[in-house]
Design an enzyme around this catalytic site. Structure first.
Site, PDB file in Angstrom:
ATOM      1  N   ASP A   1      -6.407   0.174   2.899  1.00 30.63           N
ATOM      2  CA  ASP A   1      -6.204   1.196   1.867  1.00 30.63           C
ATOM      3  C   ASP A   1      -7.547   1.741   1.393  1.00 30.63           C
ATOM      4  O   ASP A   1      -7.761   1.923   0.196  1.00 30.63           O
ATOM      5  CB  ASP A   1      -5.405   0.623   0.693  1.00 30.63           C
ATOM      6  CG  ASP A   1      -4.793   1.731  -0.170  1.00 30.63           C
ATOM      7  OD1 ASP A   1      -4.641   2.865   0.335  1.00 30.63           O
ATOM      8  OD2 ASP A   1      -4.486   1.467  -1.346  1.00 30.63           O
TER       9      ASP A   1
ATOM     10  N   GLY B   1      -2.620   2.067 -12.014  1.00 32.91           N
ATOM     11  CA  GLY B   1      -2.196   2.080 -10.616  1.00 32.91           C
ATOM     12  C   GLY B   1      -0.790   1.559 -10.496  1.00 32.91           C
ATOM     13  O   GLY B   1      -0.144   1.213 -11.496  1.00 32.91           O
ATOM     14  N   GLY B   2      -0.296   1.485  -9.241  1.00 29.69           N
ATOM     15  CA  GLY B   2       1.050   0.986  -9.035  1.00 29.69           C
ATOM     16  C   GLY B   2       1.196  -0.457  -9.463  1.00 29.69           C
ATOM     17  O   GLY B   2       2.286  -0.919  -9.760  1.00 29.69           O
TER      18      GLY B   2
END
Length: 667
Positions: A476, A360-361
């Site tokens: 999110d 992921g980021g």
């Protein structure tokens, strides 16, 4: 609550033991009179010589014997609408004959106490029996359908001290029952607590078919309710569908305790020194030797821990603060979650590529196995990740305090040698998007599993918004942030972007819009306004994805050159909604149920936040067949994948002051 007459001082409470039905609140504690205690349903009754009574009679002839074999049994007898679902659980220290006799007695006693009620629960010291016309066997057993039985006498010592001792005993016993007992049963005794109450006895139990993680979660949930409902009581118990506990100041179980906790008495004990836990046959002489060796070590470790926590607080204070204040006590509360880097390196084979499970980021995720055999997922924040410390701060302050079956559980944290690591329970089926959008794997998700996943996500969100001590907005929620356990139980994960709301807050604004296009509510993407209704919008998108098997791209570049919400609306408006249902469930699921779920999904993605239902209302709509649903309005806005808003804004939705990319937070 009404108290029945008679010498036994029995107590009757009316509530429903039904799958999918939500209790408004926990029942008030019952006085600890002589058993049995019973709970009668209010959902209906059967008639004499009916099919339901016939099925119940068949159960009464077979369930006691079946339960005696493993001290536990479940059953479903008969065809709908006269099906009878039942669960019998005997105490883990009972023998077969005691168990069979207790369950056999419960059936006629149930009719004597509750007449012809279709939903009944009867509790004894040695066993409990529940039966219902509803399939309560699939209901979350932690915070639904709970019964509290309280001793009427209270302790005279400081209540907080006594409650802490009870909690310590129950938590230690829970760990053993969940991880080391195939029966999911354990007893414990805490000695040396005080001169007034020198010994506390405890017992915890789950149904043996529960996994260690689910058993632990179930018990943690109900033990957390002890101060609220049993605070200062000399004894009490909380009984759920799948787990229960009891504590007393006198021994109430048979045999030697599984665990002994010994708290040495001293005028001024060292802070946070934990008692020694020993199993049944160890002698107290060994305690003196162990203390002489371990106390200096504990003191050293304590000093190191305090230094680490101080360093962490200073480090976090230098970073950008979240939109709510981070209190010192929030950080101090993670002391029990600290893990050594060497332990995590060993668990993941030094972050071997073979243990890599996602990216992921923030960085990478690795699978690992702790020394006790527990499988874990390690979230390793990248050194170059700009959002790492912010997400770490959020996750520590928020998720460490959240406990729910449908939220991923934080196991530990490590902050050593420039590493930032969060350790979670491992989810064998990974995130829902890895299955849902795969043409072959999606066949694993039949209608029953999909509906169960929708329900689980709804319960988890409702807990965040309304039922937890904190009011949390996730910000999110998306398919890749919903993880699936081995039994496909959904667990909401990744709280790095979550925000805490005060009791008087209804909406917040930000110039930094973060999240993932396709799931963002229009008022958030366009004006930076977020609230619990922003999460409701994301949940509505998830419903549409789960039913259609299609991704919400939030762009015109979808298969049919239209975004998912608009696509669903077009088919809903023309009466052809079944055409876009996932092919693996089309024709294999009740059409009216699918239509209702689509209807709820469209209500959740209404443009105006006021028109979206709260998650508590969504749970009622999902579980009830009688609640009428208002007609959804045509969606006017959706979020473009390109990140340019120009052609899709109206004057009532001015642009956010900061543009965003397709997915600011790639998980």
């Amino acid at each position: 609550m009404a108290t029945g007459a008679g010498a036994k001082h029995r107590h009757r409470v009316s509530f429903r033991l039904a799958a999918g039905l939500l209790l408004a609140s926990l029942l008030a504690p019952l006085a600890a009179a002589q058993p049995p205690w019973w709970v009668c349903g209010n959902s209906g009754s059967y008639t004499k010589n009916s099919a339901y009574q016939s099925n119940l009679s068949q159960l009464s002839a077979t369930l006691p014997t079946n339960a005696s074999r493993d001290l536990f049994a479940t059953a479903a007898v008969g065809a709908a609408p006269a099906t009878v679902y039942a669960l019998a659980l005997c105490r883990g220290d009972s023998n077969a004959s005691t168990c069979e006799s207790c369950v056999s007695m419960a059936f006629p006693e149930a009719q004597q106490l509750c007449g012809f009620d279709e939903d009944v629960a009867v509790f004894y010291d040695d066993c409990s029996l529940r039966f219902s016309k509803h399939n309560f066997l699939v209901v979350d057993g932690s915070k639904a359908n709970l019964t509290v039985i309280a001793n009427q006498q209270t302790v005279s010592s400081p209540v907080e001290v006594f409650d802490a001792a009870v909690g310590k005993l129950l938590n230690a016993t829970t760990s053993y029952a969940a991880m080391n007992s195939s029966r999911r049963f354990a007893t414990g005794v805490e000695e040396g607590f005080g001169s007034s109450y020198p010994t506390i006895y405890g017992l915890v139990q789950c149904t043996p078919d529960m996994s260690p993680a689910d058993c632990r979660s179930c018990l943690d949930d109900i033990i957390a309710l002890t101060p609220q409902h049993l605070g200062g009581r000399r004894g009490g118990r909380i009984i759920g569908v799948r787990c229960n506990f009891r504590y007393e100041l006198n021994k109430f179980f048979t045999g030697e305790p599984t665990l002994r906790l010994q708290t040495p008495l001293a005028p001024a004990p060292a802070p946070n020194v934990m008692p020694t836990v020993t199993t049944g046959g160890r002698t107290r002489n060994k305690m003196k030797v162990a203390l002489a060796i371990t106390l200096p070590v504990v003191a050293l470790l304590l000093a190191i821990t305090i230094l680490c926590l101080c360093f962490l607080r200073r480090r976090l204070a230098r970073e950008d603060a979240p939109s709510y204040p981070t209190k010192p006590e929030d950080i101090e509360g993670i002391g029990s979650l600290l893990l050594n880097l060497s332990t995590i390196r060993a668990a993941t084979d030094n972050f071997a590529d073979s243990n890599w499970v996602g990216e992921g980021g923030f960085g990478a995720v690795y699978k690992g196995v702790l020394p006790g055999g527990q499988e874990i997922a390690v979230k390793r924040f990248s050194q170059s990740s700009g959002q790492g410390i912010q997400e770490l701060k959020n996750e520590l302050v928020l998720i460490a305090k959240l406990q729910h079956k449908n939220l991923v559980r934080l196991v530990g944290v490590c902050l050593q040698e420039h590493e930032k690591l969060l350790v979670y329970e491992y989810m064998p089926n990974r995130s829902i998007d890895t299955i849902l959008f795969d043409p072959e794997k999606s066949k694993e998700l039949d209608w029953g599993r999909r509906f169960s996943i929708i329900n689980g996500i709804a319960r988890g969100l409702n807990y965040l918004h309304e039922d937890s001590q904190l009011k949390i907005i996730h910000r999110d929620l998306k398919a890749s942030n919903v993880l699936l356990h081995s039994d496909y139980t959904p667990k909401i994960s990744d709280f790095g972007l979550a925000r805490l709301f005060g009791g008087d807050q209804s909406r917040e604004a930000t110039n930094s819009v973060v999240g993932t296009y396709g799931y963002m509510a229009p008022e958030y993407a366009m004006r930076g306004h977020y609230s619990i209704k922003s999460d409701v919008f994301s949940f509505g998108v998830l419903i549409l994805e789960i039913l259609t098997g299609r991704r919400s791209s939030g762009s015109y570049s979808f298969d049919e050159s239209v975004d998912l919400i608009s696509l669903v609306w077009e088919h809903w408006n023309t009466g052809t909604i079944m055409e876009i249902m996932d092919s693996s469930i089309r024709g294999n699921a009740p059409g009216d149920h699918m239509l209702k779920c689509i209807h709820i999904g469209l209500l959740c993605v209404q443009d105006n936040p006021v028109d979206r239902p709260a998650m508590s209302k969504v749970n009622v709509m999902l579980s009830s067949s009688t609640v009428s649903l208002q007609a959804p309005l045509k969606p006017e806005f959706f979020i473009p994948k390109s990140g340019t808003y120009s052609t899709l804004y109206s004057e009532s939705y001015p642009r956010a002051s900061k543009s965003t990319s397709d997915s600011v937070s790639q998980k």
